[in-house]
Design a protein around this motif. Structure first.
Motif, PDB file in Angstrom:
ATOM      1  N   ALA A  47       0.837  -1.202   0.000  1.00 28.65           N
ATOM      2  CA  ALA A  47       0.000   0.000   0.000  1.00 28.65           C
ATOM      3  C   ALA A  47       0.871   1.251   0.000  1.00 28.65           C
ATOM      4  CB  ALA A  47      -0.925   0.001   1.212  1.00 28.65           C
ATOM      5  N   LEU A  48       1.964   1.219   0.766  1.00 30.20           N
ATOM      6  CA  LEU A  48       2.880   2.357   0.796  1.00 30.20           C
ATOM      7  C   LEU A  48       3.512   2.580  -0.577  1.00 30.20           C
ATOM      8  CD1 LEU A  48       4.586   4.521   2.244  1.00 30.20           C
ATOM      9  CD2 LEU A  48       6.185   2.707   2.895  1.00 30.20           C
ATOM     10  N   LEU A  49       3.994   1.510  -1.209  1.00 26.74           N
ATOM     11  CA  LEU A  49       4.645   1.635  -2.510  1.00 26.74           C
ATOM     12  C   LEU A  49       3.659   2.111  -3.581  1.00 26.74           C
ATOM     13  CD1 LEU A  49       7.093  -1.423  -2.740  1.00 26.74           C
ATOM     14  CD2 LEU A  49       7.396   0.807  -1.682  1.00 26.74           C
ATOM     15  N   ALA A  50       2.390   1.676  -3.455  1.00 29.07           N
ATOM     16  CA  ALA A  50       1.372   2.072  -4.431  1.00 29.07           C
ATOM     17  C   ALA A  50       0.803   3.452  -4.137  1.00 29.07           C
ATOM     18  CB  ALA A  50       0.249   1.038  -4.462  1.00 29.07           C
ATOM     19  N   GLY A  51       1.184   4.038  -2.987  1.00 22.50           N
ATOM     20  CA  GLY A  51       0.724   5.380  -2.654  1.00 22.50           C
ATOM     21  C   GLY A  51      -0.715   5.446  -2.194  1.00 22.50           C
ATOM     22  N   GLY A  52      -1.217   4.353  -1.596  1.00 23.85           N
ATOM     23  CA  GLY A  52      -2.615   4.319  -1.173  1.00 23.85           C
ATOM     24  C   GLY A  52      -2.780   4.276   0.334  1.00 23.85           C
ATOM     25  N   HIS A  53      -4.037   4.237   0.768  1.00 23.05           N
ATOM     26  CA  HIS A  53      -4.395   4.170   2.188  1.00 23.05           C
ATOM     27  C   HIS A  53      -4.945   2.775   2.491  1.00 23.05           C
ATOM     28  CE1 HIS A  53      -3.983   8.522   2.001  1.00 23.05           C
ATOM     29  NE2 HIS A  53      -4.860   8.537   1.021  1.00 23.05           N
ATOM     30  N   ILE A  54      -4.912   2.405   3.756  1.00 20.22           N
ATOM     31  CA  ILE A  54      -5.326   1.043   4.111  1.00 20.22           C
ATOM     32  C   ILE A  54      -6.223   1.059   5.343  1.00 20.22           C
ATOM     33  CG2 ILE A  54      -3.245   0.636   5.518  1.00 20.22           C
ATOM     34  CD1 ILE A  54      -3.299  -2.289   4.387  1.00 20.22           C
ATOM     35  N   LEU A  55      -7.234   0.205   5.307  1.00 23.00           N
ATOM     36  CA  LEU A  55      -8.158   0.026   6.426  1.00 23.00           C
ATOM     37  C   LEU A  55      -7.855  -1.321   7.074  1.00 23.00           C
ATOM     38  CD1 LEU A  55     -10.734   1.028   7.968  1.00 23.00           C
ATOM     39  CD2 LEU A  55     -12.082  -0.190   6.256  1.00 23.00           C
ATOM     40  N   LEU A  56      -7.604  -1.317   8.379  1.00 25.94           N
ATOM     41  CA  LEU A  56      -7.262  -2.536   9.109  1.00 25.94           C
ATOM     42  C   LEU A  56      -8.415  -2.899  10.034  1.00 25.94           C
ATOM     43  CD1 LEU A  56      -3.602  -1.558  10.125  1.00 25.94           C
ATOM     44  CD2 LEU A  56      -4.328  -2.863   8.121  1.00 25.94           C
ATOM     45  N   GLU A  57      -8.880  -4.132   9.928  1.00 25.24           N
ATOM     46  CA  GLU A  57     -10.001  -4.573  10.769  1.00 25.24           C
ATOM     47  C   GLU A  57      -9.583  -5.788  11.565  1.00 25.24           C
ATOM     48  OE1 GLU A  57     -14.243  -4.597   9.372  1.00 25.24           O
ATOM     49  OE2 GLU A  57     -13.971  -6.761   9.546  1.00 25.24           O
ATOM     50  N   SER A  58      -9.796  -5.717  12.879  1.00 25.03           N
ATOM     51  CA  SER A  58      -9.536  -6.869  13.741  1.00 25.03           C
ATOM     52  C   SER A  58      -9.997  -6.536  15.143  1.00 25.03           C
ATOM     53  CB  SER A  58      -8.042  -7.220  13.764  1.00 25.03           C
ATOM     54  OG  SER A  58      -7.341  -6.374  14.651  1.00 25.03           O
ATOM     55  N   ASN A 163     -12.868  -1.854  14.846  1.00 27.35           N
ATOM     56  CA  ASN A 163     -13.128  -3.052  15.633  1.00 27.35           C
ATOM     57  C   ASN A 163     -14.495  -3.602  15.222  1.00 27.35           C
ATOM     58  OD1 ASN A 163     -13.690  -4.966  17.582  1.00 27.35           O
ATOM     59  ND2 ASN A 163     -13.293  -3.654  19.333  1.00 27.35           N
ATOM     60  N   PRO A 164     -14.560  -4.813  14.661  1.00 32.11           N
ATOM     61  CA  PRO A 164     -15.826  -5.328  14.133  1.00 32.11           C
ATOM     62  C   PRO A 164     -16.770  -5.887  15.193  1.00 32.11           C
ATOM     63  CG  PRO A 164     -14.103  -6.954  13.806  1.00 32.11           C
ATOM     64  CD  PRO A 164     -13.449  -5.753  14.437  1.00 32.11           C
ATOM     65  N   ILE A 165     -16.295  -6.069  16.439  1.00 30.75           N
ATOM     66  CA  ILE A 165     -17.126  -6.761  17.425  1.00 30.75           C
ATOM     67  C   ILE A 165     -17.948  -5.818  18.290  1.00 30.75           C
ATOM     68  CG2 ILE A 165     -15.615  -8.761  17.523  1.00 30.75           C
ATOM     69  CD1 ILE A 165     -14.502  -7.690  20.163  1.00 30.75           C
ATOM     70  N   GLU A 166     -17.599  -4.508  18.274  1.00 31.50           N
ATOM     71  CA  GLU A 166     -18.359  -3.554  19.078  1.00 31.50           C
ATOM     72  C   GLU A 166     -19.134  -2.627  18.164  1.00 31.50           C
ATOM     73  OE1 GLU A 166     -16.541  -1.527  22.388  1.00 31.50           O
ATOM     74  OE2 GLU A 166     -14.906  -2.977  22.429  1.00 31.50           O
ATOM     75  N   GLU A 167     -20.431  -2.527  18.392  1.00 35.58           N
ATOM     76  CA  GLU A 167     -21.261  -1.668  17.567  1.00 35.58           C
ATOM     77  C   GLU A 167     -21.824  -0.486  18.347  1.00 35.58           C
ATOM     78  OE1 GLU A 167     -24.258  -3.934  15.628  1.00 35.58           O
ATOM     79  OE2 GLU A 167     -22.841  -5.166  14.505  1.00 35.58           O
ATOM     80  N   GLU A 168     -21.837  -0.581  19.684  1.00 34.41           N
ATOM     81  CA  GLU A 168     -22.386   0.501  20.490  1.00 34.41           C
ATOM     82  C   GLU A 168     -21.476   1.723  20.408  1.00 34.41           C
ATOM     83  OE1 GLU A 168     -23.797   1.359  25.102  1.00 34.41           O
ATOM     84  OE2 GLU A 168     -23.292  -0.662  24.460  1.00 34.41           O
ATOM     85  N   GLY A 169     -22.066   2.874  20.097  1.00 37.98           N
ATOM     86  CA  GLY A 169     -21.293   4.104  20.025  1.00 37.98           C
ATOM     87  C   GLY A 169     -20.406   4.203  18.802  1.00 37.98           C
TER      88      GLY A 169
END
Length: 336
Positions: A47-58, A163-169
């Protein structure tokens, strides 16, 4: 258009070897602080070499913040972390004007978005207004404060976590806006053997043992690598292959998948095709090649496309994974 691409000066063998050496230094520094997570490392570097942004989910605790700060250190870049909360305002990240009573003048205070690497921690906890301001900065590579334009540093990369496990707030990122991220990487738990290595690393750090000293690369060398990526040759057959893949996600393509639209409401946009090509170019350069092969297109297909497919209600209700849909697309489109 194809003639313009063919006229680009090709990457020489010497340039490709230098790129491999530079990327190798980044990966060794990364490996000193982040155990395992090879997929995450590959996604971040490409992503850095391609000049883009990245979304990390965990879920929490899988070294996303450590990975982001380590990547910044490995390339001598400035790093800012923004902890997102519902009361975070756009001015808190972009910057604001402050009135100086002593001089009766306004001075501009730049926000934390003005850095080479910006970690938006739990971006789905920030309000829609703040998310919009950040996404605008990502797209325009500049901010506007008091009518003045302030360019962001170059290179500029946003690493957003959710964070995919918390939806409140939380305020879910709009599906249309997620397309602005080059990739969405889902970070998984390390293997048991890797967890033992993590404990060993923490124990060694507690005893004051320092890792081997590796010289980080410079920002100028990052810009050099990015310039090489844009020169990696992409044959017409590969470009047609990418277009066929993208069209198949929309229910068309050379071999339309039966009943695919029952699972996918909206397929990938042309931006998805651009992302597939740019990431493939980065993967090729990281491997020391001056040209793209089909396996480069396939390498990070899940990370590039999983957030670009809008699934139908039935697909969501039946828990049809986007990765399975992507694999079906790649399986049906003939490889050149």
């Amino acid at each position: 258009m194809s003639s313009d691409i063919e006229q680009v000066e090709p990457v020489t063998a010497e340039e490709a070897q230098r790129a491999v050496d530079l990327v190798g230094r980044v990966e060794r520094i990364f490996g000193q602080k982040v155990i395992g997570q090879d997929a995450l490392r590959t996604a971040l570097v490409s992503a850095l070499l391609a000049g883009g942004h990245i979304l990390l989910e965990s879920v929490p605790g899988l070294a996303k913040t450590t990975a982001a700060s380590t990547l910044a250190q490995a390339v001598s870049g400035s790093f800012h972390r923004i902890q997102c909360t519902p009361d975070l305002m756009p001015n808190d990240i972009v910057g604001t004007q402050i009135f100086n009573y002593a001089t009766n003048e306004f001075s501009t205070q730049l926000g934390p978005v003005h850095a080479n690497f910006v970690l938006m921690d739990e971006i789905n906890r920030s309000s829609a207004k703040t998310q919009s301001a950040m996404l605008e900065a990502m797209q325009e590579r500049q901010t506007s404060i008091g009518g003045e334009i302030y360019p962001l540093p170059h290179p500029f990369m946003t690493l957003a976590t959710q964070n995919p496990i918390e939806e409140e707030g939380t305020y879910v990122l709009p599906e249309a806006q997620m397309d602005r991220f080059l990739m969405k990487e889902v970070v998984t738990y390390p293997a048991p053997g890797e967890e033992v290595e993590i404990l060993d690393l923490v124990s060694a750090q507690g005893r004051g043992r320092k890792p081997e000293s590796i010289e980080p690369i410079t920002i100028e060398e990052v810009l050099y690598l990015q310039s090489l990526v844009s020169r990696v040759y992409v044959d017409l057959s590969i470009r047609q292959y990418i277009v066929a893949l993208i069209n198949t996600t929309r229910g068309g393509g050379p071999r339309p998948l039966p009943n695919f639209t029952d699972h996918v409401r909206v397929g990938a946009s042309p931006r998805g095709g651009i992302a597939l090509m740019q990431v493939a170019q980065a993967i090729a350069l990281m491997a020391g090649r001056s040209y793209v092969v089909p396996d480069d297109v396939k390498a990070l297909r899940h990370a590039v496309l999983r957030h670009r497919l809008v699934r139908t209600y039935d697909a969501l209700a039946n828990n049809v994974a986007p990765e399975a849909l992507i694999d079906a697309v790649f399986a049906t489109v003939p490889t050149p």
